[in-house]
Design a protein around this motif. Structure first.
Motif, PDB file in Angstrom:
ATOM      1  N   ALA A 135      -1.055  -1.123   1.201  1.00 62.08           N
ATOM      2  CA  ALA A 135      -0.516  -2.255   0.438  1.00 62.08           C
ATOM      3  C   ALA A 135      -1.396  -3.488   0.569  1.00 62.08           C
ATOM      4  CB  ALA A 135       0.900  -2.569   0.907  1.00 62.08           C
ATOM      5  N   ASP A 149      -9.170  -0.305 -11.081  1.00 68.63           N
ATOM      6  CA  ASP A 149      -8.275   0.237 -12.107  1.00 68.63           C
ATOM      7  C   ASP A 149      -8.696   1.596 -12.652  1.00 68.63           C
ATOM      8  OD1 ASP A 149      -6.779  -2.032 -11.839  1.00 68.63           O
ATOM      9  OD2 ASP A 149      -7.659  -3.036 -13.558  1.00 68.63           O
ATOM     10  N   ARG A 202      -1.244   9.284  -7.315  1.00 64.93           N
ATOM     11  CA  ARG A 202      -0.147   9.925  -6.597  1.00 64.93           C
ATOM     12  C   ARG A 202       0.745  10.734  -7.535  1.00 64.93           C
ATOM     13  NH1 ARG A 202       3.343   5.059  -4.160  1.00 64.93           N
ATOM     14  NH2 ARG A 202       4.328   6.833  -3.115  1.00 64.93           N
ATOM     15  N   GLN A 203       0.664  10.446  -8.841  1.00 61.39           N
ATOM     16  CA  GLN A 203       1.447  11.175  -9.838  1.00 61.39           C
ATOM     17  C   GLN A 203       0.661  12.321 -10.485  1.00 61.39           C
ATOM     18  OE1 GLN A 203       4.618  10.485 -10.090  1.00 61.39           O
ATOM     19  NE2 GLN A 203       4.413   8.735  -8.704  1.00 61.39           N
ATOM     20  N   ARG A 204      -0.576  12.503 -10.058  1.00 61.21           N
ATOM     21  CA  ARG A 204      -1.414  13.523 -10.697  1.00 61.21           C
ATOM     22  C   ARG A 204      -0.917  14.923 -10.352  1.00 61.21           C
ATOM     23  NH1 ARG A 204      -5.952  12.823 -13.519  1.00 61.21           N
ATOM     24  NH2 ARG A 204      -7.363  14.603 -13.798  1.00 61.21           N
ATOM     25  N   ALA A 221      -4.622   0.256  -3.685  1.00 63.14           N
ATOM     26  CA  ALA A 221      -3.192   0.376  -3.982  1.00 63.14           C
ATOM     27  C   ALA A 221      -2.962   0.735  -5.447  1.00 63.14           C
ATOM     28  CB  ALA A 221      -2.472  -0.921  -3.626  1.00 63.14           C
ATOM     29  N   VAL A 222      -3.718   0.109  -6.346  1.00 67.93           N
ATOM     30  CA  VAL A 222      -3.611   0.435  -7.767  1.00 67.93           C
ATOM     31  C   VAL A 222      -4.043   1.876  -8.012  1.00 67.93           C
ATOM     32  CG1 VAL A 222      -4.561  -0.058 -10.055  1.00 67.93           C
ATOM     33  CG2 VAL A 222      -3.861  -1.942  -8.564  1.00 67.93           C
ATOM     34  N   TRP A 223      -5.162   2.256  -7.412  1.00 68.88           N
ATOM     35  CA  TRP A 223      -5.664   3.626  -7.540  1.00 68.88           C
ATOM     36  C   TRP A 223      -4.615   4.620  -7.051  1.00 68.88           C
ATOM     37  CZ3 TRP A 223      -6.301   6.924  -3.384  1.00 68.88           C
ATOM     38  CH2 TRP A 223      -6.927   8.146  -3.660  1.00 68.88           C
ATOM     39  N   TRP A 224      -4.000   4.341  -5.904  1.00 69.41           N
ATOM     40  CA  TRP A 224      -3.022   5.258  -5.327  1.00 69.41           C
ATOM     41  C   TRP A 224      -1.783   5.373  -6.217  1.00 69.41           C
ATOM     42  CZ3 TRP A 224      -2.360   9.365  -2.866  1.00 69.41           C
ATOM     43  CH2 TRP A 224      -1.144   9.715  -2.277  1.00 69.41           C
ATOM     44  N   ASP A 225      -1.333   4.280  -6.795  1.00 68.65           N
ATOM     45  CA  ASP A 225      -0.178   4.327  -7.686  1.00 68.65           C
ATOM     46  C   ASP A 225      -0.420   5.244  -8.881  1.00 68.65           C
ATOM     47  OD1 ASP A 225       1.490   2.727  -6.212  1.00 68.65           O
ATOM     48  OD2 ASP A 225       0.969   0.876  -7.266  1.00 68.65           O
ATOM     49  N   ILE A 226      -1.695   5.344  -9.306  1.00 62.95           N
ATOM     50  CA  ILE A 226      -2.028   6.218 -10.434  1.00 62.95           C
ATOM     51  C   ILE A 226      -2.149   7.668  -9.990  1.00 62.95           C
ATOM     52  CG2 ILE A 226      -3.756   6.740 -12.211  1.00 62.95           C
ATOM     53  CD1 ILE A 226      -4.513   3.733 -12.130  1.00 62.95           C
ATOM     54  N   GLU A 238       1.350   3.305   4.962  1.00 61.88           N
ATOM     55  CA  GLU A 238       1.902   2.683   3.762  1.00 61.88           C
ATOM     56  C   GLU A 238       1.657   1.184   3.770  1.00 61.88           C
ATOM     57  OE1 GLU A 238       6.016   3.000   1.165  1.00 61.88           O
ATOM     58  OE2 GLU A 238       6.098   3.254   3.340  1.00 61.88           O
TER      59      GLU A 238
END
Length: 215
Positions: free
Chosen positions: A186, A152, A199-201, A192-197, A182
């Protein structure tokens, strides 16, 4: 102060250095250099005798090798600190970067992404054998990272994003552009959690080179 970054637009390593510069808030200019070109300029070979990219030129200081450049950017300029202060987290950062360079770049970027995504954009047929080999190699890398990265948050642990995150993010952005990538991410919950965060940086979004067909 003059800061010039030489590199190939689609190079994952150019993007890694660019992300570090953006994170530090450092303004720079860029010179396009295609390492695959047969007629690479002599001026660039004077900067980098091994025909790779990127190379950073800061006033009269010339530096190549991505890990060296990103550490220099972090330590030479004001702005957020991009390397953990605690020994264990700093060691984890170095470990993640080394894993990616030694074992991740070829399968994730050169085999999966280049074959499945980039190649077709420039009219090159897909080598399915290379894709399968890339998926296999990438799975080993993702399994290794999943077992050591923090949960996280930044992969090296602690509350601050580090050079390891940007190194991984640039490669992951290419990897997940392929359906195989992709699907692979998953299956790794922490990554996956790290990437979801990340990727919006902003630094990742700002340095997106796109694809040759304009995508």
């Amino acid at each position: 102060m003059s800061i010039v970054l030489h590199g190939y637009r689609y190079s994952v390593y150019l993007r890694i250095v660019s992300m570090a510069l953006v994170e530090k808030g450092v303004s720079y200019s860029r010179v396009e250099v295609n390492p695959f070109a047969l007629d690479m300029p002599t001026q660039y070979l004077d900067l980098h005798p091994f025909r790779r990219v990127p190379t950073l030129v800061h006033d009269d200081f010339v530096l190549y090798e991505t890990q060296a450049i990103t550490r220099y950017v972090d330590e030479a300029f004001a702005g957020p600190i991009l390397q953990p202060a605690q020994p264990r987290q700093r060691a984890r950062m170095a470990q993640v970067i080394s894993i990616l360079d030694a074992y991740g770049y070829v399968p994730m970027v050169r085999q999966v992404f280049s074959q499945r995504v980039f190649g077709p954009c420039i009219g090159r047929a897909v080598d399915e054998g290379q894709v399968r080999a890339g998926v296999e190699g990438s799975t080993r890398v993702l399994n290794a990272l999943e077992s050591i990265v923090a949960l996280d948050g930044p992969v090296a642990g602690g509350g601050d994003w580090s050079l390891a995150d940007f190194h991984l993010a640039a490669m992951m952005a290419y990897f997940v552009a392929a359906p195989e990538g992709e699907a692979a991410i998953a299956g790794h919950p922490k990554l996956a959690v790290w990437w979801d965060i990340i990727r919006q940086r902003g630094s990742l979004l700002y340095t997106d080179p796109g694809l040759p067909d304009g995508r």
